[in-house]
Design an enzyme around this catalytic site. Structure first.
Site, short mmCIF file in Angstrom:
data_model
loop_
_atom_site.label_atom_id
_atom_site.label_comp_id
_atom_site.label_asym_id
_atom_site.label_seq_id
_atom_site.Cartn_x
_atom_site.Cartn_y
_atom_site.Cartn_z
N GLU A 95 -1.66 -5.76 -36.66
CA GLU A 95 -0.93 -5.73 -35.39
C GLU A 95 0.44 -5.08 -35.62
O GLU A 95 1.01 -5.16 -36.72
CB GLU A 95 -0.79 -7.19 -34.91
CG GLU A 95 -0.07 -7.46 -33.64
CD GLU A 95 -0.68 -6.87 -32.38
OE1 GLU A 95 -0.69 -5.63 -32.28
OE2 GLU A 95 -1.06 -7.64 -31.49
N ASP A 99 4.87 -11.10 -30.71
CA ASP A 99 5.96 -11.47 -29.80
C ASP A 99 5.75 -12.94 -29.40
O ASP A 99 6.14 -13.84 -30.13
CB ASP A 99 5.91 -10.49 -28.62
CG ASP A 99 7.06 -10.63 -27.65
OD1 ASP A 99 8.10 -11.17 -28.04
OD2 ASP A 99 6.92 -10.21 -26.50
N PHE A 148 13.70 -5.21 -27.41
CA PHE A 148 12.50 -4.42 -27.18
C PHE A 148 12.59 -3.16 -28.03
O PHE A 148 13.57 -2.42 -27.96
CB PHE A 148 12.35 -4.06 -25.69
CG PHE A 148 10.96 -3.63 -25.36
CD1 PHE A 148 9.98 -4.57 -25.03
CD2 PHE A 148 10.60 -2.29 -25.42
CE1 PHE A 148 8.68 -4.18 -24.76
CE2 PHE A 148 9.30 -1.89 -25.15
CZ PHE A 148 8.34 -2.84 -24.82
P1 IMP Z 1 2.41 -11.09 -27.54
O1 IMP Z 1 1.03 -11.40 -27.03
O2 IMP Z 1 3.47 -11.61 -26.62
O3 IMP Z 1 2.62 -11.53 -28.97
O4 IMP Z 1 2.59 -9.54 -27.45
C1 IMP Z 1 2.07 -8.68 -28.37
C2 IMP Z 1 2.05 -7.29 -27.82
O5 IMP Z 1 3.11 -7.03 -26.88
C3 IMP Z 1 2.24 -6.29 -28.94
O6 IMP Z 1 1.03 -5.96 -29.55
C4 IMP Z 1 2.87 -5.14 -28.23
O7 IMP Z 1 1.88 -4.32 -27.68
C5 IMP Z 1 3.66 -5.77 -27.10
N1 IMP Z 1 5.08 -5.90 -27.47
C6 IMP Z 1 5.77 -7.03 -27.70
N2 IMP Z 1 7.05 -6.78 -28.01
C7 IMP Z 1 7.17 -5.43 -27.98
C8 IMP Z 1 8.28 -4.53 -28.23
O8 IMP Z 1 9.40 -4.91 -28.56
N3 IMP Z 1 7.99 -3.21 -28.10
C9 IMP Z 1 6.78 -2.73 -27.76
N4 IMP Z 1 5.72 -3.53 -27.53
C10 IMP Z 1 5.92 -4.87 -27.64
#
Ligand code: IMP
Length: 187
Positions: A95, A99, A148
């Site tokens: 991955e 986040d 971000f």
């Molecule tokens: P989660 O399900 O909230 O952990 O999000 C994971 C996904 O969100 C990652 O695989 C990214 O595609 C996207 N994401 C989360 N933070 C960022 C960031 O800072 N920049 C770009 N994509 C992000």
């Protein structure tokens, strides 16, 4: 607009080499499979797997929490499934960034239902302050603050993935980036 450089290309490659070395020391002899979570994983996965001296299989999965799709699992929607049979295999789930943790948690549950021998998460970045669901990251590049970021596979509305360095993206109050400095202009 693009803000500060969070990791430049040399720092990224130093991290990738360390992760490849750590993974290589633990790699099981029997057919490991590296599954990248599209699309953010692509640059990371290709750099990482090319540093491994033994043959490994590579496959991809794509999920989304929104948009057109055909299959659902947990709170994510399966957009593109892997083609491999992972029963009794050692999975390295690759991955770009963890986040809240919900995406990986759902992907792990989806893959666990197919009875692999093991699943280990490899993530380039993690934002621990944003976590809502605990995810065990076996191989982590580095933690970052709650900003971000874009570049090296990470996007904002599909832009910026191809940038070689990882930058903070400064969002306007409406949540939109103010400009696309260095990203080749509007798409
Ligand atoms: P989660 O399900 O909230 O952990 O999000 C994971 C996904 O969100 C990652 O695989 C990214 O595609 C996207 N994401 C989360 N933070 C960022 C960031 O800072 N920049 C770009 N994509 C992000």
């Amino acid at each position: 607009m693009l803000g500060t450089t969070v990791l430049d290309r040399h720092e990224i490659q130093t991290i990738v080499r360390r992760l490849a070395s750590d993974i290589n020391s633990d790699l099981p002899g029997r057919s490991p499979i590296f599954i990248g979570v599209l699309k953010g994983c692509v640059y990371f996965l290709t750099d990482l797997t090319r540093l491994l001296p033994q043959s490994v299989d590579v496959d991809f999965i794509q999920v989304s929490s929104y948009g057109a799709s055909t299959t659902t699992s947990g709170s994510v929607v399966l957009v593109k499934d892997i083609t491999a049979d992972v029963r009794d295999r050692d999975i390295y789930l690759v991955e770009d960034i963890v986040d809240t943790g919900t995406t990986l948690n759902d992907v792990i549950r989806l893959l666990e239902a197919r009875h692999p021998r093991s699943i280990q998460v490899v993530s380039l970045l993690s934002k621990p302050s944003r976590r809502q669901v605990e995810v065990d990251i076996a191989y982590l590049g580095t933690e970052i603050d709650d900003v971000f970021v874009v570049g090296y596979g990470l996007d904002h509305a599909e832009a910026y993935r191809n940038l070689p360095d990882i930058h903070e993206l400064v969002l306007e109050p409406d949540g939109e980036p103010g400009g696309r400095v260095g990203a080749g202009g509007p798409r």
